[in-house]
Design a protein around this motif. Structure first.
Motif, PDB file in Angstrom:
ATOM      1  N   SER A  43     -30.456  46.833 -65.784  1.00  0.00           N
ATOM      2  CA  SER A  43     -29.202  46.973 -65.032  1.00  0.00           C
ATOM      3  C   SER A  43     -28.222  47.888 -65.755  1.00  0.00           C
ATOM      4  CB  SER A  43     -28.579  45.604 -64.764  1.00  0.00           C
ATOM      5  OG  SER A  43     -28.169  45.009 -65.976  1.00  0.00           O
ATOM      6  N   THR A  47     -26.804  51.270 -64.046  1.00  0.00           N
ATOM      7  CA  THR A  47     -25.352  51.446 -63.971  1.00  0.00           C
ATOM      8  C   THR A  47     -24.933  52.750 -64.642  1.00  0.00           C
ATOM      9  OG1 THR A  47     -25.059  49.053 -63.989  1.00  0.00           O
ATOM     10  CG2 THR A  47     -23.129  50.387 -64.518  1.00  0.00           C
ATOM     11  N   TYR A  48     -25.527  53.087 -65.778  1.00  0.00           N
ATOM     12  CA  TYR A  48     -25.212  54.343 -66.454  1.00  0.00           C
ATOM     13  C   TYR A  48     -25.587  55.532 -65.565  1.00  0.00           C
ATOM     14  CZ  TYR A  48     -25.424  58.270 -69.623  1.00  0.00           C
ATOM     15  OH  TYR A  48     -25.255  59.498 -70.193  1.00  0.00           O
ATOM     16  N   TYR A  50     -25.738  55.607 -62.395  1.00  0.00           N
ATOM     17  CA  TYR A  50     -24.831  55.637 -61.245  1.00  0.00           C
ATOM     18  C   TYR A  50     -23.528  56.347 -61.610  1.00  0.00           C
ATOM     19  CZ  TYR A  50     -21.716  54.064 -57.575  1.00  0.00           C
ATOM     20  OH  TYR A  50     -20.802  54.026 -56.550  1.00  0.00           O
ATOM     21  N   PHE A  51     -23.002  56.061 -62.784  1.00  0.00           N
ATOM     22  CA  PHE A  51     -21.721  56.643 -63.177  1.00  0.00           C
ATOM     23  C   PHE A  51     -21.851  58.032 -63.808  1.00  0.00           C
ATOM     24  CE2 PHE A  51     -20.316  52.135 -63.113  1.00  0.00           C
ATOM     25  CZ  PHE A  51     -19.317  52.287 -62.168  1.00  0.00           C
TER      26      PHE A  51
END
Length: 169
Positions: A43, A47-48, A50-51
């Motif tokens: 996760s 998340t990394y 995604y950003f």
């Protein structure tokens, strides 16, 4: 009754005190913690991603083609990295796309036949990009060409121009 309490054993009868034997409960706890650690790490990675900026870097559509003296009169020069033909005639210069209008194949200059040919599907074009034969639906596009302040040719692949426009040098 005090005898009954003192005879109660907290450890299972089959384990030897002081041994490092792994119980089923300890094994399942370690497996659970490992699975949660892997899921947490996954996760964090997602998340990394995604950003993080998702940018596609493409080469510039405007490029310098060099000094006009590099191109002899009546020549067709293929610039492979830009997929453009620089054509010099007695009237001047023009830039023609090397990408076939049929399916986007990169064409080849055939000097012996004095034409541009698509090796994949057989389309043939004159040096000025006019379609001679083949499945291509339209002629090769011409790009804007100009001179920079220091005297080099500058081609802009975003500007399509009429085939009759020639840069006079």
């Amino acid at each position: 009754m005090s005898d009954a309490k003192s005879s109660f054993v907290t450890e299972p009868a089959h384990t030897v005190p002081g041994s490092k034997e792994v119980t089923r409960r300890d094994f399942l706890n370690e497996i659970t913690l490992g699975a949660l650690g892997i899921a947490g790490l996954g996760s964090v990675v997602v998340t990394y991603q995604y950003f993080a900026p998702n940018v596609l870097f493409e080469p510039s559509t405007t490029f310098r083609a060099g000094n006009p003296d590099l191109y002899p009169i009546h020549s067709v020069t293929f610039l492979q990295d830009q997929q453009v033909y620089i054509v010099r005639t007695p009237e001047g210069f023009y830039a023609v796309s090397a990408v076939c209008t049929h399916l986007g194949c990169v064409t080849l200059w055939k000097a012996d036949a004095d034409m541009i040919a698509c090796p994949c599907h057989g389309s043939k074009f004159k040096a000025d990009g006019t379609k001679i034969e083949g499945p291509a639906p339209r002629p090769l596009p011409h790009f804007a060409i100009s001179l920079t302040a220091d005297g080099e040719l500058l081609v802009d692949k975003l500007q399509n121009i009429k085939p009759m426009q020639v840069l006079k040098v």
